[in-house]
Design a protein around this motif. Structure first.
Motif, PDB file in Angstrom:
ATOM      1  N   PRO A   1       0.490  -0.253  -3.042  1.00  0.00           N
ATOM      2  CA  PRO A   1       0.175  -0.353  -1.612  1.00  0.00           C
ATOM      3  C   PRO A   1       1.129   0.503  -0.791  1.00  0.00           C
ATOM      4  O   PRO A   1       2.316   0.630  -1.110  1.00  0.00           O
ATOM      5  CB  PRO A   1       0.381  -1.846  -1.315  1.00  0.00           C
ATOM      6  N   TYR A   2       0.615   1.095   0.284  1.00  0.00           N
ATOM      7  CA  TYR A   2       1.454   1.926   1.141  1.00  0.00           C
ATOM      8  C   TYR A   2       0.906   1.874   2.562  1.00  0.00           C
ATOM      9  O   TYR A   2      -0.237   2.262   2.815  1.00  0.00           O
ATOM     10  CB  TYR A   2       1.480   3.367   0.646  1.00  0.00           C
ATOM     11  N   LYS A   3       1.714   1.330   3.490  1.00  0.00           N
ATOM     12  CA  LYS A   3       1.327   1.179   4.883  1.00  0.00           C
ATOM     13  C   LYS A   3      -0.007   0.433   4.979  1.00  0.00           C
ATOM     14  O   LYS A   3      -0.128  -0.691   4.551  1.00  0.00           O
ATOM     15  CB  LYS A   3       1.295   2.543   5.575  1.00  0.00           C
TER      16      LYS A   3
END
Length: 258
Positions: free
Chosen positions: A61-63
């Protein structure tokens, strides 16, 4: 005399042994792995971040972006093999990306476990897919075969439906992501884009394969050739940036007689 002949035989065997793919690369830094970021990235005790070259593990997950399926399993897979171990980096081309991450083949060098080539092992265990960039491709020649073996056995991420190879004719028009796509060549046309030799069309599919100059030989493939292509699909196009990103498949068997 017996000892002499034994040493001679061992020397001859060593001389005839097939060289390891990493032997042809530029040796890089040593360090101890202190953090695993995801299935294709880690951090050394020197502070150096390392991106494992020529493989693509499911993204974390990223941002606002959700993590991809199997991303946590892939991270744990690399963690089990590498965390706390001494490793050496090997470079097959470009050594750093724009984020100052080392772009490397990585091998364990201590006695805490088996000698592991981490990039290759992630493919063998089904923790990642092959993704070749021309500027870091050195040492990756065996990777498609390792991936195919894991895929055939449905190891790791290959057991999940989302990672099954897509048929080119079944892709939706708005499809965009890194993917492996199977299709049959239906035609070819020249293009004027810098660095691109031709565009290959696939039968009954809106997807177009843009063949980079380094892979220009594929522009000569005849219609009806079945292929497996890998790359990022964007706006109905996939850039084939290296010869290892396109594989020829055996022709489909003829239909059984009625």
């Amino acid at each position: 005399m017996q000892r002499f002949f034994l040493l001679l035989c061992l020397s001859l065997l060593a001389a005839c042994a097939k060289p390891h793919p990493l032997d042809a690369l530029e040796p890089g830094e040593h360090g101890r792995v202190v953090r695993i970021i995801d299935g294709d990235a880690l951090v050394l005790d020197t502070g150096q971040s390392v991106r494992l070259a020529s493989i693509e593990a499911p993204a974390r997950p990223y941002k606002e972006r959700a993590g991809e399926p199997f991303q946590e399993e892939a991270r744990r897979m690399l963690e089990d093999m590498a965390l706390g171990r001494e490793v050496q980096l090997f470079y097959g081309g470009l050594t750093r990306d724009r984020y100052d991450r080392a772009l490397a083949q990585v091998r364990t060098t201590d006695a805490l476990g088996p000698d592991l080539w981490l990039n290759a092992e992630m493919l063998r265990r089904g923790g990642a897919r092959v993704r070749i960039y021309p500027d870091t491709a050195g040492g990756s020649e065996t990777f498609p075969a390792l991936e195919a073996e894991a895929r055939d056995d449905r190891r790791g991420l290959w057991a999940k439906q989302v990672y099954r190879i897509a048929a080119a004719e079944a892709l939706p028009e708005d499809f965009e992501r890194f993917q492996l796509v199977r299709g049959t060549i239906s035609g070819m046309e020249g293009v004027k884009d810098y660095g691109t030799s031709c565009a290959i069309h696939l039968r009954d599919s809106p997807l177009q394969l843009e063949i980079a100059n380094v892979a220009a030989a594929y522009c000569q493939l005849p219609e009806g050739t079945p292929v497996l292509a890998r790359g990022y699909v964007r706006e109905g196009r996939m850039e084939v940036t290296h010869t290892l990103n396109l594989q020829l498949l055996p022709p489909s068997p003829p239909p059984a007689p009625a």
